[in-house]
Design a protein around this motif. Structure first.
Motif, PDB file in Angstrom:
ATOM      1  N   SER A   1      32.905  41.199  42.076  1.00 36.73           N
ATOM      2  CA  SER A   1      33.327  42.074  40.977  1.00 36.73           C
ATOM      3  C   SER A   1      33.845  43.408  41.492  1.00 36.73           C
ATOM      4  O   SER A   1      34.845  43.920  41.000  1.00 36.73           O
ATOM      5  CB  SER A   1      32.177  42.320  40.005  1.00 36.73           C
ATOM      6  OG  SER A   1      31.935  41.171  39.245  1.00 36.73           O
TER       7      SER A   1
ATOM      8  N   TRP B   1      37.784  43.492  40.808  1.00 38.69           N
ATOM      9  CA  TRP B   1      37.340  43.834  39.460  1.00 38.69           C
ATOM     10  C   TRP B   1      38.350  43.489  38.382  1.00 38.69           C
ATOM     11  O   TRP B   1      37.974  43.146  37.268  1.00 38.69           O
ATOM     12  CB  TRP B   1      36.954  45.309  39.374  1.00 38.69           C
ATOM     13  CG  TRP B   1      38.099  46.240  39.630  1.00 38.69           C
ATOM     14  CD1 TRP B   1      38.518  46.702  40.844  1.00 38.69           C
ATOM     15  CD2 TRP B   1      38.974  46.785  38.661  1.00 38.69           C
ATOM     16  NE1 TRP B   1      39.611  47.511  40.688  1.00 38.69           N
ATOM     17  CE2 TRP B   1      39.917  47.577  39.348  1.00 38.69           C
ATOM     18  CE3 TRP B   1      39.065  46.686  37.266  1.00 38.69           C
ATOM     19  CZ2 TRP B   1      40.925  48.262  38.695  1.00 38.69           C
ATOM     20  CZ3 TRP B   1      40.073  47.371  36.621  1.00 38.69           C
ATOM     21  CH2 TRP B   1      40.987  48.156  37.335  1.00 38.69           C
ATOM     22  N   ASP B   2      39.629  43.544  38.677  1.00 39.17           N
ATOM     23  CA  ASP B   2      40.640  43.318  37.637  1.00 39.17           C
ATOM     24  C   ASP B   2      41.250  41.916  37.692  1.00 39.17           C
ATOM     25  O   ASP B   2      42.225  41.628  37.011  1.00 39.17           O
ATOM     26  CB  ASP B   2      41.740  44.370  37.731  1.00 39.17           C
ATOM     27  CG  ASP B   2      42.539  44.298  39.024  1.00 39.17           C
ATOM     28  OD1 ASP B   2      42.018  43.757  40.023  1.00 39.17           O
ATOM     29  OD2 ASP B   2      43.686  44.784  39.037  1.00 39.17           O
TER      30      ASP B   2
ATOM     31  N   PHE C   1      32.922  42.236  34.146  1.00 40.49           N
ATOM     32  CA  PHE C   1      34.185  42.623  33.545  1.00 40.49           C
ATOM     33  C   PHE C   1      34.684  41.530  32.598  1.00 40.49           C
ATOM     34  O   PHE C   1      34.325  40.366  32.740  1.00 40.49           O
ATOM     35  CB  PHE C   1      35.229  42.886  34.638  1.00 40.49           C
ATOM     36  CG  PHE C   1      34.870  44.048  35.516  1.00 40.49           C
ATOM     37  CD1 PHE C   1      35.123  45.348  35.106  1.00 40.49           C
ATOM     38  CD2 PHE C   1      34.265  43.840  36.747  1.00 40.49           C
ATOM     39  CE1 PHE C   1      34.777  46.424  35.912  1.00 40.49           C
ATOM     40  CE2 PHE C   1      33.925  44.915  37.566  1.00 40.49           C
ATOM     41  CZ  PHE C   1      34.186  46.207  37.149  1.00 40.49           C
ATOM     42  N   LYS C   2      35.560  41.885  31.681  1.00 37.79           N
ATOM     43  CA  LYS C   2      36.067  40.927  30.693  1.00 37.79           C
ATOM     44  C   LYS C   2      36.855  39.795  31.331  1.00 37.79           C
ATOM     45  O   LYS C   2      36.899  38.696  30.795  1.00 37.79           O
ATOM     46  CB  LYS C   2      36.928  41.648  29.660  1.00 37.79           C
ATOM     47  CG  LYS C   2      36.118  42.516  28.717  1.00 37.79           C
ATOM     48  CD  LYS C   2      36.972  43.136  27.654  1.00 37.79           C
ATOM     49  CE  LYS C   2      36.079  43.987  26.769  1.00 37.79           C
ATOM     50  NZ  LYS C   2      36.757  44.495  25.610  1.00 37.79           N
TER      51      LYS C   2
END
Length: 170
Positions: free
Chosen positions: A49, A53-54, A73-74
């Motif tokens: 993550s 993260w993105d 995270f989403k």
């Protein structure tokens, strides 16, 4: 094969900053790999993550974690499942093994290779201990005294077939 329980894992992770060091090193691969990434034995989720993260990450573990334990995270998903039984609805493009091979007995590496072949990713990221210096001396002592445990030894046959090393970070 042996397993840590959730409480032991959290206690272990609270006494070291290895997660941030590993995620910083893995971030070097951010643009060198494809997604989605399957993080096998993801545990706390923090390493992949923080590094990715993105990106679309699937955290796979047999231990169930919740947002109360560690929020994700989403673009990330948690799946509580065994890697050897995992069948994805997604085309996995990268598999990350971060210290998860140390929990396998040597004969299991063939099964891991078969699962990788079934998933057919483009990349495999492997985080293992650098077993040198005093650690090598200890491992050698344990080996000579017939105390068998993997300790993330180098598997010359892992990962097999189409994969070749493209980068290494110490």
């Amino acid at each position: 094969m042996w397993k840590l329980d959730k409480k032991e894992l959290i206690q272990m992770k609270n006494i070291t900053d290895e997660e941030s060091k590993i995620s910083n090193a893995l971030a070097n691969f951010l643009d060198k790999i494809s997604y989605p990434l399957l993080d096998v034995g993801s545990w706390s989720w923090k390493i992949s993550s923080n590094a990715f993260w993105d990106k679309e990450i699937i955290h796979l573990d047999t231990i169930e974690f919740f947002d109360e334990d560690f929020k994700i995270f989403k673009s990330h998903k948690r799946i509580v499942w065994d890697f050897f039984d995992f069948k994805s609805q997604y085309k996995i493009k990268t598999i990350l093994f971060c210290h998860s091979l140390q929990y396998l007995d040597d004969e299991w590496i063939w099964k891991v290779n078969n699962e990788i072949e079934d998933i057919n990713p483009e990349y495999v990221l492997l985080v293992i201990n650098k077993n040198d210096g005093i650690l090598w001396e200890l491992l050698n002592f344990f080996y000579k005294n017939k105390w068998s445990h993997n300790w993330e030894i180098h598997f010359s046959e892992f990962p097999w077939k189409k994969f070749s090393q493209i980068d290494k970070i110490w």
